[in-house]
Design a protein around this motif. Structure first.
Motif, PDB file in Angstrom:
ATOM      1  N   LYS A 150       0.832  -1.212   0.000  1.00  0.00           N
ATOM      2  CA  LYS A 150       0.000   0.000   0.000  1.00  0.00           C
ATOM      3  C   LYS A 150       0.862   1.255   0.000  1.00  0.00           C
ATOM      4  O   LYS A 150       0.582   2.224  -0.721  1.00  0.00           O
ATOM      5  N   GLU A 151       1.932   1.255   0.797  1.00  0.00           N
ATOM      6  CA  GLU A 151       2.795   2.427   0.903  1.00  0.00           C
ATOM      7  C   GLU A 151       3.654   2.621  -0.344  1.00  0.00           C
ATOM      8  O   GLU A 151       3.887   3.747  -0.788  1.00  0.00           O
ATOM      9  N   LYS A 152       4.126   1.516  -0.919  1.00  0.00           N
ATOM     10  CA  LYS A 152       5.047   1.609  -2.044  1.00  0.00           C
ATOM     11  C   LYS A 152       4.333   1.674  -3.392  1.00  0.00           C
ATOM     12  O   LYS A 152       4.915   2.105  -4.388  1.00  0.00           O
ATOM     13  N   ALA A 153       3.078   1.213  -3.417  1.00  0.00           N
ATOM     14  CA  ALA A 153       2.339   1.180  -4.678  1.00  0.00           C
ATOM     15  C   ALA A 153       0.885   1.568  -4.433  1.00  0.00           C
ATOM     16  O   ALA A 153       0.558   2.735  -4.291  1.00  0.00           O
ATOM     17  N   SER A 154       0.004   0.557  -4.329  1.00  0.00           N
ATOM     18  CA  SER A 154      -1.413   0.779  -4.052  1.00  0.00           C
ATOM     19  C   SER A 154      -2.074  -0.573  -3.865  1.00  0.00           C
ATOM     20  O   SER A 154      -1.561  -1.595  -4.323  1.00  0.00           O
ATOM     21  N   ILE A 155      -3.219  -0.577  -3.188  1.00  0.00           N
ATOM     22  CA  ILE A 155      -4.023  -1.794  -3.101  1.00  0.00           C
ATOM     23  C   ILE A 155      -5.371  -1.578  -3.785  1.00  0.00           C
ATOM     24  O   ILE A 155      -6.288  -2.376  -3.625  1.00  0.00           O
ATOM     25  N   SER A 156      -5.468  -0.519  -4.569  1.00  0.00           N
ATOM     26  CA  SER A 156      -6.722  -0.155  -5.216  1.00  0.00           C
ATOM     27  C   SER A 156      -6.691  -0.462  -6.710  1.00  0.00           C
ATOM     28  O   SER A 156      -5.774  -0.038  -7.425  1.00  0.00           O
ATOM     29  N   GLY A 157      -7.719  -1.166  -7.182  1.00  0.00           N
ATOM     30  CA  GLY A 157      -7.831  -1.446  -8.605  1.00  0.00           C
ATOM     31  C   GLY A 157      -8.010  -0.186  -9.420  1.00  0.00           C
ATOM     32  O   GLY A 157      -7.570  -0.101 -10.571  1.00  0.00           O
ATOM     33  N   ALA A 158      -8.659   0.821  -8.840  1.00  0.00           N
ATOM     34  CA  ALA A 158      -8.886   2.082  -9.538  1.00  0.00           C
ATOM     35  C   ALA A 158      -7.600   2.880  -9.705  1.00  0.00           C
ATOM     36  O   ALA A 158      -7.501   3.747 -10.570  1.00  0.00           O
ATOM     37  N   VAL A 159      -6.607   2.568  -8.900  1.00  0.00           N
ATOM     38  CA  VAL A 159      -5.331   3.274  -8.965  1.00  0.00           C
ATOM     39  C   VAL A 159      -4.293   2.492  -9.761  1.00  0.00           C
ATOM     40  O   VAL A 159      -3.571   3.046 -10.597  1.00  0.00           O
ATOM     41  N   ALA A 160      -4.221   1.168  -9.519  1.00  0.00           N
ATOM     42  CA  ALA A 160      -3.123   0.383 -10.106  1.00  0.00           C
ATOM     43  C   ALA A 160      -3.559  -0.915 -10.767  1.00  0.00           C
ATOM     44  O   ALA A 160      -2.723  -1.764 -11.065  1.00  0.00           O
ATOM     45  N   GLY A 161      -4.849  -1.110 -10.993  1.00  0.00           N
ATOM     46  CA  GLY A 161      -5.299  -2.334 -11.648  1.00  0.00           C
ATOM     47  C   GLY A 161      -5.488  -3.478 -10.675  1.00  0.00           C
ATOM     48  O   GLY A 161      -5.237  -3.346  -9.478  1.00  0.00           O
ATOM     49  N   CYS A 162      -5.908  -4.613 -11.199  1.00  0.00           N
ATOM     50  CA  CYS A 162      -6.191  -5.766 -10.336  1.00  0.00           C
ATOM     51  C   CYS A 162      -4.929  -6.357  -9.714  1.00  0.00           C
ATOM     52  O   CYS A 162      -5.000  -7.053  -8.718  1.00  0.00           O
ATOM     53  N   GLN A 163      -3.772  -6.069 -10.281  1.00  0.00           N
ATOM     54  CA  GLN A 163      -2.517  -6.498  -9.664  1.00  0.00           C
ATOM     55  C   GLN A 163      -2.409  -5.945  -8.241  1.00  0.00           C
ATOM     56  O   GLN A 163      -1.803  -6.565  -7.367  1.00  0.00           O
ATOM     57  N   ILE A 242      14.679 -10.434  -7.450  1.00  0.00           N
ATOM     58  CA  ILE A 242      14.283  -9.050  -7.180  1.00  0.00           C
ATOM     59  C   ILE A 242      13.625  -9.022  -5.801  1.00  0.00           C
ATOM     60  O   ILE A 242      12.636  -9.707  -5.568  1.00  0.00           O
ATOM     61  N   PRO A 243      14.159  -8.250  -4.847  1.00  0.00           N
ATOM     62  CA  PRO A 243      13.600  -8.215  -3.489  1.00  0.00           C
ATOM     63  C   PRO A 243      12.144  -7.776  -3.468  1.00  0.00           C
ATOM     64  O   PRO A 243      11.711  -6.982  -4.313  1.00  0.00           O
ATOM     65  N   PHE A 244      11.410  -8.272  -2.498  1.00  0.00           N
ATOM     66  CA  PHE A 244       9.986  -7.971  -2.398  1.00  0.00           C
ATOM     67  C   PHE A 244       9.692  -6.475  -2.401  1.00  0.00           C
ATOM     68  O   PHE A 244       8.781  -6.010  -3.090  1.00  0.00           O
ATOM     69  N   ASP A 245      10.447  -5.700  -1.626  1.00  0.00           N
ATOM     70  CA  ASP A 245      10.190  -4.261  -1.548  1.00  0.00           C
ATOM     71  C   ASP A 245      10.336  -3.596  -2.921  1.00  0.00           C
ATOM     72  O   ASP A 245       9.570  -2.681  -3.260  1.00  0.00           O
ATOM     73  N   GLU A 246      11.286  -4.066  -3.717  1.00  0.00           N
ATOM     74  CA  GLU A 246      11.472  -3.517  -5.056  1.00  0.00           C
ATOM     75  C   GLU A 246      10.363  -3.975  -6.004  1.00  0.00           C
ATOM     76  O   GLU A 246       9.939  -3.224  -6.893  1.00  0.00           O
ATOM     77  N   VAL A 247       9.904  -5.204  -5.812  1.00  0.00           N
ATOM     78  CA  VAL A 247       8.785  -5.703  -6.616  1.00  0.00           C
ATOM     79  C   VAL A 247       7.543  -4.849  -6.367  1.00  0.00           C
ATOM     80  O   VAL A 247       6.816  -4.481  -7.296  1.00  0.00           O
ATOM     81  N   ALA A 248       7.310  -4.525  -5.089  1.00  0.00           N
ATOM     82  CA  ALA A 248       6.152  -3.690  -4.746  1.00  0.00           C
ATOM     83  C   ALA A 248       6.253  -2.318  -5.411  1.00  0.00           C
ATOM     84  O   ALA A 248       5.265  -1.797  -5.955  1.00  0.00           O
TER      85      ALA A 248
END
Length: 290
Positions: A150-163, A242-248
């Motif tokens: 959530k902090e590094k990317a998003s948990i919202s489909g409206a913001v970042a898609g279903c990923q 690729i470390p998890f934090d970087e993947v996020a």
């Protein structure tokens, strides 16, 4: 939040990872360090209650496009899957269908992805007899995985898609499996969510008609199967280069680059197919004629 730092702190202090996360929460919020575990217990009990309610009555969704998928899995004799995985898939779809028919669910991390984590949690309870307390500890860790994304990317489909929704839920679920299996296998705890999230990188949010039904419900089941796969690979010693934090962080960049038509607007992807448009027209006509 940096998930690697939390793990490194657990290693250096010899403290259980869920306690490290609980203490981090206390420092960040000012609340008691007991709150994450207590809250997680409430969430697990709510998951169990929602599943039992769904088993008693499979209410169709608003559109009628979903409602009996979990029942079909429940009555099916698998040809390829084992009983554990089939049950986890059934739970995941039950939760997603319960959400689509306005039932009370646990958003983990969102309503559209509400089936993945319960699918894993309930399967561990049923087949491994894992206690509610231990499952709650694992859910605290899963919560930290979700918070990191959530902090590094998003948990919202409206913001970042279903990923951002199914992807995050799958990463969270994979961490639960690893923690329950081997709570001190820190490399696996770090690799599993990275492997899970990478496998769903770029997944678009394309609900037909804007309803959280098609293809959302079935994607919850696939999230469960990927969570199991990621956990097994991580426990086998397979690392994510690729470390998890970087993947996020990468997932967030991919999400921001997606066009608006692929971010919950119902204007692209599966939602833009001829069949999807036909289904929507038929639903609108039925609604107008009531």
């Amino acid at each position: 939040m940096d998930f690697r730092k939390l793990i490194d702190t657990a290693i250096s202090t010899g403290t259980d990872l869920y306690e490290i996360i609980a203490n981090w929460y206390m420092l960040e919020s000012g609340a008691s360090s007991k709150e994450p575990l207590d809250f997680s217990k409430k969430m697990i009990m709510a998951m169990l209650k929602a599943y039992e309610e769904r088993r008693k009555e499979s209410v169709p969704s608003l559109t009628g496009w979903t409602g009996n998928i979990a029942e079909k899995l429940r009555d099916y004799t698998p040809k390829f899957l084992n009983e554990r995985l089939l049950y986890a898939l059934e739970v995941a779809i039950s939760m997603a269908e319960h959400n689509a028919s306005m039932g009370k669910i646990v958003a983990c991390p969102t309503a559209g992805a509400c089936g993945v984590v319960p699918g894993i949690v309930l399967s561990l309870k049923r087949f491994d007899n894992v206690s509610i307390t231990k499952l709650s500890q694992a859910l605290v860790i899963a919560g930290a995985v979700g918070e990191c994304i959530k902090e590094k990317a998003s948990i919202s489909g409206a913001v970042a898609g279903c990923q951002a929704e199914i992807g995050t839920a799958t990463a969270m679920a994979s961490s639960i499996l690893v923690y329950i299996t081997d709570s001190t296998n820190y490399e696996a705890l770090y690799s599993a969510p990275a492997l899970a999230l990478k496998s769903l990188m770029g997944l678009v949010c394309d609900p037909v008609g804007g309803f959280v039904e098609v293809p959302c419900v079935k994607r919850n089941a696939f999230g469960v199967s990927i969570a199991y796969t990621a956990a097994e690979m991580a426990l086998a010693g397979i690392k994510s280069l690729i470390p998890f934090d970087e993947v996020a962080e990468a997932m967030g960049k991919v999400g921001h680059s997606l066009p608006e038509s692929l971010k919950e607007t119902g204007e692209g992807g599966i939602a833009a197919t001829p069949t999807a448009k036909k289904l929507l027209r038929e639903f609108i006509n039925r609604s107008d004629n009531r």
